[in-house]
Design a protein around this motif. Structure first.
Motif, PDB file in Angstrom:
ATOM      1  N   VAL A  71      29.107 -14.177 -11.351  1.00  0.00           N
ATOM      2  CA  VAL A  71      30.534 -13.864 -11.470  1.00  0.00           C
ATOM      3  C   VAL A  71      31.100 -13.459 -10.108  1.00  0.00           C
ATOM      4  O   VAL A  71      32.175 -13.901  -9.710  1.00  0.00           O
ATOM      5  N   TRP A 204      30.494 -22.496 -10.531  1.00  0.00           N
ATOM      6  CA  TRP A 204      29.640 -21.973 -11.613  1.00  0.00           C
ATOM      7  C   TRP A 204      28.460 -22.899 -11.898  1.00  0.00           C
ATOM      8  O   TRP A 204      27.355 -22.452 -12.168  1.00  0.00           O
ATOM      9  N   SER A 245      25.884 -19.144 -20.449  1.00  0.00           N
ATOM     10  CA  SER A 245      26.484 -19.675 -19.221  1.00  0.00           C
ATOM     11  C   SER A 245      27.594 -20.684 -19.519  1.00  0.00           C
ATOM     12  O   SER A 245      28.369 -21.024 -18.637  1.00  0.00           O
ATOM     13  N   PRO A 248      32.231 -19.226 -20.310  1.00  0.00           N
ATOM     14  CA  PRO A 248      33.450 -19.252 -19.486  1.00  0.00           C
ATOM     15  C   PRO A 248      34.037 -20.650 -19.372  1.00  0.00           C
ATOM     16  O   PRO A 248      35.256 -20.834 -19.495  1.00  0.00           O
ATOM     17  N   MET A 252      37.705 -21.944 -20.682  1.00  0.00           N
ATOM     18  CA  MET A 252      38.701 -22.421 -19.729  1.00  0.00           C
ATOM     19  C   MET A 252      39.122 -23.857 -19.999  1.00  0.00           C
ATOM     20  O   MET A 252      40.253 -24.218 -19.723  1.00  0.00           O
TER      21      MET A 252
END
Lengths: 268, 290
Positions: A71, A204, A245, A248, A252
């Protein structure tokens, strides 16, 4: 057309279902495994269903730390890309200058350069300036491919705003900095969100740079997952971490669902 | 027409500085290493172009190049038509269904790169859902020892990963077509192929050029998935350019690794150059991806 099931409609439905199955099957498998005790432990018989893999993540300091590390460098990378990308995007959207096309070509060339080509000297260079094992190092390196993306996306949003918008602010006596902060940034807020999304995602999921730059500390989630593969891999824990993982990114995708094509715009 | 102002370079400075530090300097360093034999960082000897001549005279290099090129061709041949076809099908679904399918197809794009292959390996384990389905159908997938199966699995995994990109980009291009075009085609009773060739293809060509470049470069230098699935095996059958480079880096032969990296970079740069030239001459200037 609606209501009457035609042959073509039925065929399309089958196509969509097959496609969804193809895309989701590995994910379904991962989710199922993430709730299964694949190795078993005290009090948790092998094959039982429950939250223990997720509890194990929270109990393992390395895994917990890796989430924080990922992060941190991802957010830093987003900040770097936006801060360096905004002025460049504004310049490219509003003015022509000697070498502008070469600058775009330069960005494109590095956007598509495979990380494995640059990984070795980046490690040596960063070791010299003390950026190995540090989230700042990874955040900087990820600019190689994210800064061009940020510039392209922001440029397309700025170019959509008429030039008179800038001139009005300057006539009112605003300096360029004041115009940037008070006028431009609010006006292209959706563009900034879209650019931030893509920088976040690409940073990421990247593994080559993130691996080479974390030797002893600062390991990201991707590395923590790789480290779980042993002779007796706990697939449940691996998949729990993988599912974690994905959260996010999936959230999004939903937020920028109408702008996903923008992340792959290339300006030449 | 944009006003000319060379002072605009000031605005490029932050971005240019970052790129020089993380991209240009490392690339110059690779170039420098590629002419040296590096035992350790303080025992470095000039060897000129020895590494390059060693690389280009090794049959294994040409074999890897051939495999990388073949893989790129296969990946594009499968993913581009399939992706465009799916986008055309989604156009018929209506906005809500299409949006749902697009989001679903985009999920593989946000999976960490080292877990792409991991997800599939978990699926096709004998205990996995895919493994059980295969054994129920009396099929075997021997991706460790059968080269054809390894290739098929890598191609399948790569398609799973990137199909969403092709569909999303093609769909965005198709969405920009005004209904009037289709009405005109219906009046002329144009064939389905003619509608695709003269209405749909021109509208998606801008986006498809971008997909073509990204997929070409990425599939040409595919690394992580191949490494996870079978580490270049069986018997080098899936040793691509990037895996040879990875071997050199892991063996700490910095000189050869650098020369190999430069060779690979030149390939990538050539692809970019051809892409830019073809776009400048071929594609009409108005077709920018949305």
């Amino acid at each position: 057309m609606t209501g009457t099931p035609t042959r073509a409609g039925l065929l399309r439905l089958c196509g969509c279902l097959a496609l969804a199955a193809f895309v989701l099957l590995p994910l379904v498998q991962a989710i199922v495994l993430s709730f299964t005790a694949t190795l078993g432990a005290e009090g948790v018989p092998q094959g039982s269903i429950g939250l223990h893999n997720y509890i194990n993540i929270l109990r393992t300091p390395d895994l917990r730390a890796s989430i924080g590390n990922s992060v941190t460098y991802v957010l830093l990378n987003v900040a770097f890309c936006l801060i360096a990308g905004l002025p460049a995007a504004y310049g490219l959207a509003r003015f022509g200058f000697v070498g502008d096309r070469h600058f775009l070509l330069f960005l494109l060339a590095f956007r598509v350069t495979p990380p494995v080509v640059l990984s070795l000297p980046i490690f040596i260079l960063f070791a010299r300036v003390g950026l190995v094992n540090s989230p700042v190092g990874i955040a900087l390196v990820h600019c190689v491919f994210n800064l061009p993306i940020a510039i392209w996306i922001l440029e397309s949003f700025i170019a959509a705003i008429p030039r008179s918008f800038d001139e009005m602010a300057f006539v009112d006596g605003h300096s360029r900095t004041s115009f940037f902060v008070r006028f431009l940034i609010p006006a292209i807020a959706p563009g900034i969100a879209v650019a931030a999304f893509f920088c976040f995602i690409f940073s990421w999921v990247e593994v080559v740079f993130a691996r080479i730059l974390t030797v002893t500390a600062g390991k990201p989630i991707t590395q923590a997952i790789s480290a779980l593969f042993t002779f007796r891999t706990d697939w449940g824990l691996v998949m729990a971490m993988t599912v974690f993982s994905l959260i996010p990114g999936v959230l999004m995708i939903f937020l920028v669902r109408n702008h996903i094509a923008r992340g792959f715009v290339i300006r030449t | 027409m944009k006003p000319q102002a060379n002072a605009t370079w000031v605005l490029m400075l932050p971005a240019a500085c970052v790129m020089i530090f993380v991209a240009v300097l490392p690339l110059l360093a690779v170039l420098n290493y590629s002419f040296h034999d590096i035992f350790s960082l303080d025992r470095v000897f000039w060897v000129g172009t020895d590494w390059y001549s060693m690389i280009v005279t090794t049959p294994r290099f040409w074999a890897s190049l051939g495999r990388s090129a073949l893989f790129s061709v296969l990946a594009l041949a499968v993913q581009l038509p399939l992706g465009i076809g799916i986008a055309l099908m989604l156009r018929k679904l209506g906005p809500r269904g299409a949006s749902l399918m697009l989001m679903c197809l985009a999920i593989p794009l946000v999976v960490p790169t080292n877990m792409i292959a991991g997800l599939w390996l978990a699926l096709i384990r004998p205990e996995g859902l895919g493994g059980q389905a295969l054994s129920a159908l009396h099929l075997t997938l021997d991706y460790k020892f059968n080269a054809l199966h390894t290739w098929a699995l890598i191609l399948l995994v790569d398609t799973w990963h990137w199909l969403g990109l092709v569909v999303v980009m093609a769909y965005a291009g198709l969405s920009s077509i005004q209904p009037a075009y289709y009405q005109a085609a219906a009046v002329d009773s144009a064939s389905r192929w003619a509608v695709f060739r003269w209405i749909e293809l021109p509208h998606i060509s801008g986006a498809m050029w971008i997909v073509l470049l990204l997929r070409l470069v990425d599939s040409f230098m595919i690394y992580t998935e191949v490494m996870t699935i079978n580490a270049g095996g069986p018997n080098d059958a899936t040793t691509f350019l990037s895996l040879e480079l990875g071997e050199d880096i892991k063996a700490y032969s910095y000189g050869t690794a650098a020369a190999r990296a430069m060779v690979d970079f030149v390939f990538v740069l050539t692809l970019v150059w051809v892409f830019v030239k073809m776009r400048q001459s071929g594609a009409p200037s108005g077709t920018r991806a949305p």
